[in-house]
Write an enzyme that holds these catalytic residues in place. Structure first.
Site: not given
Length: 279
Positions: A170-173, A211, A239, A241
């Site tokens: 995941c590019e956010h976390h 995703q 996920h 996250c």
């Protein structure tokens, strides 16, 4: 003034093109910048959205083709540093890995650990190698992934490969999400080697992702590779996250889909696909 993303991407591409010309030594007799006899990238392989757009916006299969511009290196949605990673020398690769290793040591120190204790002594180096492998999709050219596995075949019924295991970050976390993806298309005189459907999904999953974008990129790559009558992609994933931090809801599943061509316009075709993937 800080250069924009599009400026950095354009500069990186320009440097790469200059480097390729010097290596090939194929400038014209007048000394112009154009190259002679440049190998042709397979049409449709490696498309990206216009500069400054990170996520493709697709209204239809036609809009997909019109809104995308070709990436001359066949990478498919390259980020601003993708070219430098692709063309790095062995020395530059070693320097990148060393820089990553030092960054991980800093993280360990910041969370209150001792990077020099026995259990963590080699962790920065191991993680640097691991994260480079988990993001190796940035170094994959779609033309190499498909590798001419496109065949003329008079088949006009649905081709479906389901339950393809997928793992990404995941590019956010920067934590994993894992799941399965189902890919279907209806040929238009051309079929794609079955393993290539999984390889395309693997290529895009080995990048920092969300995703929703991953699902669209797989669909568009297949659409551009063989121009079928339609493409359908459905992905289900868990996920970390959501399960190990934040809202902490173990067992939750995220489902995304992308329908192009006849899968979007014809309800019966779409329903057949959705029925088949539930069996």
């Amino acid at each position: 003034m800080t250069p924009s993303h599009s400026d950095l991407l354009a500069e990186s591409l320009s440097k790469l093109e200059t480097s390729q010309k010097q290596v090939n030594g194929k400038t014209d007799p007048e000394g112009n910048s154009g190259t002679i006899g440049t190998p042709r990238i397979h049409e449709g392989y490696g498309f990206r959205p216009p500069s400054g757009v990170s996520t493709p916006l697709i209204a239809s299969a036609t809009a997909a083709s019109e809104s995308l511009v070709p990436d001359s290196n066949g990478l498919g949605w390259p980020a601003k540093s993708t070219y430098s990673r692709l063309t790095a020398t062995p020395e530059e690769k070693a320097a990148r890995e060393k820089k990553l290793t030092e960054a991980v040591r800093t993280i360990l120190d910041c969370i209150g650990e001792d990077p020099n204790r026995e259990g963590l002594l080699k962790t920065p180096e191991r993680y640097a190698k691991a994260v480079l492998w988990m993001t190796k999709g940035y170094e994959d050219r779609l033309a190499d992934v498909i590798n001419d596995a496109v065949f003329a075949e008079d088949h006009d019924e649905m081709v479906l490969v389901r339950d393809i295991d997928i793992s990404s970050l995941c590019e956010h976390h920067l934590v994993p999400f894992t799941g399965k993806i189902a890919i279907a298309y209806i040929p238009n005189k051309l079929v794609l080697g079955l393993s290539k459907l999984a390889r395309i999904a693997e290529t895009f999953s080995r990048r920092l992702q969300v995703q929703e974008r991953l699902t669209k990129q797989v669909a568009i790559a297949i659409q551009e590779a063989i121009k079928p009558r339609g493409v359908a992609v459905v992905m289900e994933a868990t996920h970390l996250c959501m399960t190990m931090r934040g809202v902490q809801k173990p067992g939750s599943i995220t489902t995304t889909s992308c329908m192009l061509g006849c899968f979007r316009t014809q309800q019966k075709t779409r329903e057949e696909f959705l029925t088949l993937i539930k069996r």
